[in-house]
Design an enzyme around this catalytic site. Structure first.
Site, PDB file in Angstrom:
ATOM      1  N   HIS A 277     -84.614 -11.875 -75.859  1.00 18.69           N
ATOM      2  CA  HIS A 277     -85.365 -12.544 -74.812  1.00 18.69           C
ATOM      3  C   HIS A 277     -84.424 -13.738 -74.490  1.00 18.69           C
ATOM      4  O   HIS A 277     -83.393 -14.407 -75.423  1.00 18.69           O
ATOM      5  CB  HIS A 277     -86.517 -13.469 -75.281  1.00 18.69           C
ATOM      6  CG  HIS A 277     -86.400 -14.019 -76.737  1.00 18.69           C
ATOM      7  ND1 HIS A 277     -86.228 -15.891 -76.322  1.00 18.69           N
ATOM      8  CD2 HIS A 277     -86.756 -13.711 -77.722  1.00 18.69           C
ATOM      9  CE1 HIS A 277     -86.104 -16.141 -77.520  1.00 18.69           C
ATOM     10  NE2 HIS A 277     -86.233 -15.160 -78.230  1.00 18.69           N
ATOM     11  N   ASP A 289     -80.923 -16.392 -81.858  1.00 17.89           N
ATOM     12  CA  ASP A 289     -82.865 -16.690 -81.032  1.00 17.89           C
ATOM     13  C   ASP A 289     -82.686 -17.086 -79.738  1.00 17.89           C
ATOM     14  O   ASP A 289     -82.796 -18.302 -79.182  1.00 17.89           O
ATOM     15  CB  ASP A 289     -83.893 -16.842 -82.234  1.00 17.89           C
ATOM     16  CG  ASP A 289     -85.139 -16.959 -81.557  1.00 17.89           C
ATOM     17  OD1 ASP A 289     -85.771 -16.098 -80.772  1.00 17.89           O
ATOM     18  OD2 ASP A 289     -85.829 -17.730 -81.978  1.00 17.89           O
ATOM     19  N   GLU A 325     -90.323 -16.758 -73.454  1.00 17.96           N
ATOM     20  CA  GLU A 325     -90.372 -16.380 -74.884  1.00 17.96           C
ATOM     21  C   GLU A 325     -91.309 -17.175 -75.596  1.00 17.96           C
ATOM     22  O   GLU A 325     -92.605 -16.731 -75.936  1.00 17.96           O
ATOM     23  CB  GLU A 325     -89.574 -14.845 -75.852  1.00 17.96           C
ATOM     24  CG  GLU A 325     -90.211 -14.027 -77.093  1.00 17.96           C
ATOM     25  CD  GLU A 325     -90.039 -14.808 -78.306  1.00 17.96           C
ATOM     26  OE1 GLU A 325     -90.654 -14.225 -79.236  1.00 17.96           O
ATOM     27  OE2 GLU A 325     -89.716 -15.929 -77.942  1.00 17.96           O
ATOM     28  N   GLU A 326     -89.864 -18.036 -76.118  1.00 16.70           N
ATOM     29  CA  GLU A 326     -90.595 -18.875 -77.220  1.00 16.70           C
ATOM     30  C   GLU A 326     -92.211 -19.775 -76.608  1.00 16.70           C
ATOM     31  O   GLU A 326     -92.788 -20.108 -77.905  1.00 16.70           O
ATOM     32  CB  GLU A 326     -89.815 -20.106 -77.100  1.00 16.70           C
ATOM     33  CG  GLU A 326     -88.312 -19.946 -77.455  1.00 16.70           C
ATOM     34  CD  GLU A 326     -88.310 -18.631 -79.603  1.00 16.70           C
ATOM     35  OE1 GLU A 326     -89.355 -18.838 -79.887  1.00 16.70           O
ATOM     36  OE2 GLU A 326     -87.551 -17.985 -80.132  1.00 16.70           O
ATOM     37  N   HIS A 424     -85.180 -21.876 -84.828  1.00 14.87           N
ATOM     38  CA  HIS A 424     -86.065 -22.915 -83.585  1.00 14.87           C
ATOM     39  C   HIS A 424     -84.796 -24.195 -84.660  1.00 14.87           C
ATOM     40  O   HIS A 424     -85.778 -25.660 -84.475  1.00 14.87           O
ATOM     41  CB  HIS A 424     -87.107 -23.057 -84.199  1.00 14.87           C
ATOM     42  CG  HIS A 424     -88.026 -21.668 -83.503  1.00 14.87           C
ATOM     43  ND1 HIS A 424     -89.275 -21.686 -83.721  1.00 14.87           N
ATOM     44  CD2 HIS A 424     -87.188 -20.821 -83.237  1.00 14.87           C
ATOM     45  CE1 HIS A 424     -89.178 -20.630 -82.601  1.00 14.87           C
ATOM     46  NE2 HIS A 424     -88.374 -19.765 -82.563  1.00 14.87           N
TER      47      HIS A 424
HETATM   48 ZN   LIG Z   1     -86.492 -15.169 -80.772  1.00 17.75          ZN
END
Ligand SMILES: [Zn+2]
Length: 470
Positions: A277, A289, A325-326, A424
């Site tokens: 993503h 991420d 996505e998140e 995150h």
């Molecule tokens: Zn991710």
């Protein structure tokens, strides 16, 4: 990433006389050469360096998100992909502002928090006594009205495992805590961050409201701050918190999935999907991420695209940079809906969305008669330190909507031992990435995608009634 406790295994719905799927032997040396070329060095680190440096954090619907889409289009083209296009995704846009928290009264002191994604703000300062619960389940069992006028605090600690399996049991406090606390009358909720680090960084991540329950502000405390609150509570006196943070959903926006394809030589309409993503949370630069996954899968596709025309795989290799996505796999759901009539032509899919640690296992959800082909692919990956494991695992998050519609999946499982130290947080930055570990993963994705695209027979993708799981 966002992981659901979902293990999709395709049932052997096909006829008993199904011909076993095979990987042609002439494809093996080509895949081995792809693998070894990747180990000698790939552009993957440069790709994630460029994304995280020139775009930085990419919150869905932000100006940076739009820049990331333009970046991905340009990068696919620069890497020599045959076809590059975008597909629109409509999303809600959420923003955060400042965030302050402090203990007030005899123990007055500041705490480190961040708003959870999707949360409303506190609308000025909000002050109340906290009520602590060790788990979301313990909160659910509290008497009706018992949280009236209080700030709920869920203190559960995520456990560390190589496969990230501590995430699922812990993350429910983040996803559902606000609704459960509001049902009992709470004014706000703070949770211990869903993370394994001891650094003083809070972890953001998505949370949900439901229509018939008041929307209360929700924030995460860093692990050391959650420990501090527990020690204060252990003194046996009420602990009061003052929360003051801005956050909220500010409208709708159209972002995009960005797709690059290496055209297959015989059946270009049939595709093997790999991807990651493109969006990220706003606190770090989205390196682990999921800039790493973008880099790994773009570099893997590019490597296959460099093959001589006669060596091109039989089917196309489609690299998807999913959007949003998140905030709920929104790009992946949009893609799956748009391509719902083409599930059978999606041979198999795999997503890289678990940081930058080396791949240690190949797993798959395929029909029984395709398992030998997975084993054969696994033999080519074995020199990379990758074992083939049957009957375990699950697809990456953005693969889930396609798998729910019946697409076969593979999982190239990464070592995620330290993934949730950074996940995150403001600490999800480029310095956490080892370029050689990225190249090992490019090697695995390139060999996997090439061999899957060369398969004689399929992996069991077949339309199934879409299950809405949102
Ligand atoms: Zn991710």
């Amino acid at each position: 990433m966002r992981m659901l406790g979902l293990a999709l295994v395709l049932t052997a719905a096909t006829a008993a006389a199904d011909t076993p799927t095979r990987i042609p032997e002439r494809a093996i040396p080509i895949a081995e050469a792809l693998r070894d070329r990747a180990l000698a060095g790939t552009p993957a680190f440069d790709i994630v360096e460029d994304l995280t440096t020139t775009v930085g954090p990419r919150l869905p619907g932000s100006q940076a998100d739009a820049r990331a889409v333009a970046w991905a289009v340009a990068k696919f083209k620069a890497l020599g992909f045959d076809r590059v296009w975008t597909e629109p995704v409509t999303i809600p846009v959420w923003r955060r502002g400042h965030a302050r928290a402090e203990v007030v009264g005899a123990f007055a002191q500041p705490l480190v928090i961040t708003a959870l994604g999707g949360s409303v703000g506190t609308d000025g300062a909000l002050e109340a006594e906290i009520a602590e619960f060790p788990t979301l389940q313990a909160l659910r069992e509290a008497p009706e009205g018992s949280l009236a006028g209080k700030i709920a605090f869920i203190s559960n600690r995520m456990e560390r495992f190589i496969d990230g399996s501590g995430y699922g049991p812990a993350v429910v406090a983040r996803s559902n805590g606000a609704v459960e606390a509001a049902r009992l009358g709470a004014k706000a909720i703070v949770i211990r961050s869903i993370g394994t680090n001891s650094a003083r960084f809070p972890h953001t991540g998505n949370m949900r409201y439901v229509d018939d329950v008041p929307k209360i502000p929700a924030a995460a405390l860093s692990n050391p701050d959650a420990d501090q609150l527990l020690r204060l509570l252990a003194r046996g006196q009420p602990v009061r918190l003052r929360l003051d943070f801005e956050a909220g959903t500010i409208g709708e926006h159209t972002t995009h999935n960005v797709i690059g394809e290496i055209t297959g030589r015989e059946r270009p309409d049939e595709v093997v999907v790999i991807g990651a993503h493109l969006d990220s949370w706003d606190l770090g630069t989205g390196a682990l991420d999921d800039g790493a996954g973008i880099a790994i899968t773009m570099a893997a596709g590019a490597l296959i695209g460099q093959l001589d025309k006669t060596q091109r795989p039989r089917r196309s290799v489609r690299v998807i940079a999913w959007g949003a996505e998140e905030i709920g796999l929104l790009g992946a759901y949009a893609y799956a809906a748009r391509h719902a009539d083409a599930i059978t032509r999606h041979l198999i899919g795999a997503e890289s969305d678990f940081g930058a640690g080396r791949i240690y296992a190949l797993r798959a959800g395929v029909k029984d008669s395709a398992w030998d082909a997975i084993e054969r692919i696994g033999q080519v990956l074995a020199p990379l330190g990758i074992v083939t494991e049957r009957g375990v695992g699950g697809p990456g998050p953005d693969i889930i909507p396609l798998a729910q519609r019946g697409m076969a999946w593979a999982q190239l499982a990464q070592d995620g031992s330290d993934y949730f130290d950074y996940h995150h947080t403001p600490d999800d930055t480029l310095d956490k990435i080892d370029p050689e570990a990225l190249d090992q993963q490019v090697a695995a994705y390139a060999a996997f995608a090439y061999l899957a695209a060369e398969a004689e027979g399929d992996f069991g993708s077949a339309p199934r009634e879409a299950v809405q799981n949102r």
